[in-house]
Design a protein around this motif. Structure first.
Motif, short mmCIF file in Angstrom:
data_model
loop_
_atom_site.label_atom_id
_atom_site.label_comp_id
_atom_site.label_asym_id
_atom_site.label_seq_id
_atom_site.Cartn_x
_atom_site.Cartn_y
_atom_site.Cartn_z
N VAL A 2 0.89 -1.19 0.05
CA VAL A 2 -0.07 -0.04 -0.05
C VAL A 2 0.99 1.34 0.18
O VAL A 2 0.82 2.23 -0.74
N ILE A 3 2.06 1.20 0.73
CA ILE A 3 2.78 2.27 0.88
C ILE A 3 3.67 2.57 -0.46
O ILE A 3 3.91 3.69 -0.87
N ALA A 4 3.75 1.57 -0.96
CA ALA A 4 4.56 1.51 -2.55
C ALA A 4 3.62 2.06 -3.55
O ALA A 4 3.89 2.66 -4.36
N ASP A 5 2.40 1.63 -3.44
CA ASP A 5 1.40 2.24 -4.39
C ASP A 5 1.22 3.81 -4.22
O ASP A 5 1.07 4.49 -5.17
N GLU A 6 1.15 4.17 -2.70
CA GLU A 6 1.21 5.60 -2.52
C GLU A 6 2.29 6.29 -2.91
O GLU A 6 2.31 7.38 -3.82
N TRP A 7 3.49 5.76 -2.91
CA TRP A 7 4.53 6.33 -3.65
C TRP A 7 4.63 6.26 -5.08
O TRP A 7 4.90 7.63 -5.92
N ARG A 8 4.30 5.47 -5.79
CA ARG A 8 3.95 5.44 -7.20
C ARG A 8 2.83 6.58 -7.89
O ARG A 8 3.00 7.13 -8.73
N ARG A 9 1.88 6.62 -7.03
CA ARG A 9 0.93 7.52 -7.34
C ARG A 9 1.21 8.97 -7.16
O ARG A 9 1.09 9.67 -8.12
N LEU A 10 2.16 9.37 -6.37
CA LEU A 10 2.60 10.76 -6.10
C LEU A 10 3.72 10.83 -6.89
O LEU A 10 3.88 12.00 -7.52
N ILE A 11 4.57 10.02 -7.26
CA ILE A 11 5.67 10.38 -8.22
C ILE A 11 5.03 10.44 -9.56
O ILE A 11 5.63 11.21 -10.57
N THR A 12 3.88 9.55 -9.86
CA THR A 12 3.50 9.73 -11.02
C THR A 12 2.74 11.50 -11.25
O THR A 12 2.80 11.83 -12.33
N ALA A 13 2.11 11.61 -10.27
CA ALA A 13 1.35 12.95 -10.45
C ALA A 13 2.28 14.00 -10.37
O ALA A 13 2.01 15.13 -11.04
N ALA A 14 3.68 13.86 -9.92
CA ALA A 14 4.86 15.01 -10.08
C ALA A 14 5.31 14.94 -11.61
O ALA A 14 5.33 16.07 -11.94
N ARG A 15 5.32 13.71 -12.08
CA ARG A 15 5.92 13.86 -13.38
C ARG A 15 4.88 14.26 -14.32
O ARG A 15 5.33 14.87 -15.42
N LEU A 16 3.79 14.16 -14.26
CA LEU A 16 2.62 14.80 -14.94
C LEU A 16 2.66 16.49 -15.03
O LEU A 16 2.05 16.91 -15.80
N ARG A 17 3.07 16.92 -13.76
CA ARG A 17 3.32 18.27 -13.73
C ARG A 17 4.40 18.55 -14.10
O ARG A 17 5.10 19.85 -13.82
N GLY A 18 5.37 18.05 -14.86
CA GLY A 18 6.55 18.41 -15.40
C GLY A 18 7.96 18.06 -14.52
O GLY A 18 9.07 18.52 -14.75
N PHE A 19 7.70 17.35 -13.47
CA PHE A 19 8.90 16.96 -12.56
C PHE A 19 9.86 15.99 -13.32
O PHE A 19 9.42 14.87 -13.70
N VAL A 20 11.19 16.16 -13.24
CA VAL A 20 12.20 15.38 -13.92
C VAL A 20 13.35 15.43 -13.04
O VAL A 20 13.95 16.38 -12.58
N PRO A 21 13.49 14.09 -12.29
CA PRO A 21 14.63 14.11 -11.16
C PRO A 21 15.96 14.46 -11.95
O PRO A 21 16.37 14.02 -12.94
N ARG A 22 16.54 15.24 -11.17
CA ARG A 22 17.99 15.77 -11.39
C ARG A 22 18.65 15.95 -10.18
O ARG A 22 18.42 15.85 -9.03
N THR A 23 19.90 16.26 -10.26
CA THR A 23 20.90 16.51 -9.22
C THR A 23 21.08 17.97 -9.01
O THR A 23 21.93 18.48 -9.42
N GLY A 24 19.88 18.37 -8.42
CA GLY A 24 19.81 20.00 -7.86
C GLY A 24 18.87 19.74 -6.85
O GLY A 24 18.18 19.01 -6.33
N MET A 25 18.90 21.14 -6.29
CA MET A 25 18.21 21.26 -4.87
C MET A 25 16.79 21.23 -5.16
O MET A 25 15.97 20.91 -4.24
N HIS A 26 16.30 21.57 -6.14
CA HIS A 26 14.86 21.65 -6.50
C HIS A 26 14.26 19.92 -6.64
O HIS A 26 13.49 19.77 -5.92
N SER A 27 15.14 19.22 -7.12
CA SER A 27 14.79 17.78 -7.18
C SER A 27 14.83 17.30 -5.59
O SER A 27 13.91 16.50 -5.38
#
Length: 255
Positions: A157-182
């Motif tokens: 359930v926790i893993a599904d919650e994480w996947r849901r949040l990371i998917t929502a972030a990517r739909l809003r243009g989030f791309v993981p990088r090595t920076g303070m914003h990420s």
């Protein structure tokens, strides 16, 4: 909920009482971890391999599990012989490999693989709920058993919650990088997972109380030890004791 490929089957090992298997694996692992003689460790590895063969494991998955563990052992081979003082066995430029370091790495390899094979044979061949109830029957503190079963039940359930949040972030243009914003974004996502998990745990607990939960999981499964369980337990105890004797008194067996 989880992939448990070794728990599926009808081998002689699967038909043994789960309590016997858990106790045998724990006793074997404790004794093997204390071995100091490579010959005794090699015998332990052969014994564990025989037990694993009796469980009829899927070959491809077994190789993958063994490879995953032995990758870490390779780091020992790369560091221990070169850092452990002792008689020089091999020199490559400025790096010297000691005989004692190679012997230590070899002993660790034998013992770790023996323990791994024993657990794959006797523990991985039961599913998590069966393991939890077997631990309870063996006298493990109920809170630890409760924590184990609940972790198994709600980890996905926790893993599904994480996947849901990371998917929502990517739909809003989030791309993981090595920076303070990420880093800040990932930290916020992890915090939301913890907050949502805490809220869900409160709702689950209230629902369980309403259904009469008293602090322990009830199981409809009743474990029954049979003659074959006693025979296996006696054989395994004797074989493990023989390994200990081989390690403590190698001259007795001519090792």
């Amino acid at each position: 909920m989880f992939d448990e490929p070794f728990a599926q089957g009808d081998s002689p090992m699967h038909r043994l009482d789960p309590r016997v298997r858990l106790a045998s694996a724990a006793f074997f692992s404790l004794c093997v971890a204390l071995l100091r003689d490579p010959a005794a460790a090699a015998a332990a590895l052969a014994l564990a391999a025989a037990a694993l063969a009796a469980s009829l494991p899927p070959a491809c998955l077994l190789i993958r599990r063994l490879a995953a563990v032995n990758v870490f052992i390779l780091f020992l081979w790369a560091t221990v012989p070169a850092t452990m003082p002792g008689q020089e066995l091999l020199a490559v430029g400025p790096i010297s490999f000691s005989r004692e370091g190679v012997a230590m790495a070899w002993l660790v390899t034998l013992k770790s693989n023996a323990i791994l094979l024993a657990f794959l044979a006797m523990v991985a061949t039961m599913n998590a709920p069966t393991m939890g109830h077997a631990l309870d029957r063996l006298g493990v503190p109920p809170k630890l058993v409760f924590l184990f079963l609940f972790t198994y039940r709600y980890l996905h359930v926790i893993a599904d919650e994480w996947r849901r949040l990371i998917t929502a972030a990517r739909l809003r243009g989030f791309v993981p990088r090595t920076g303070m914003h990420s880093y800040r974004t990932i930290a916020h996502l992890l915090a939301m997972v913890l907050v949502n998990s805490f809220d869900r745990s409160g709702r689950v607990y209230q629902a369980m109380i309403l259904r009469g939960f008293s602090g322990r999981f009830a199981s409809v499964v009743r474990f029954r030890a049979r003659a074959r369980d006693a025979v296996f337990a006696l054989f395994w105890l004797a074989a493990t004791a023989a390994l200990t004797v081989m390690d403590l008194y190698p001259e007795v067996l001519g090792v």
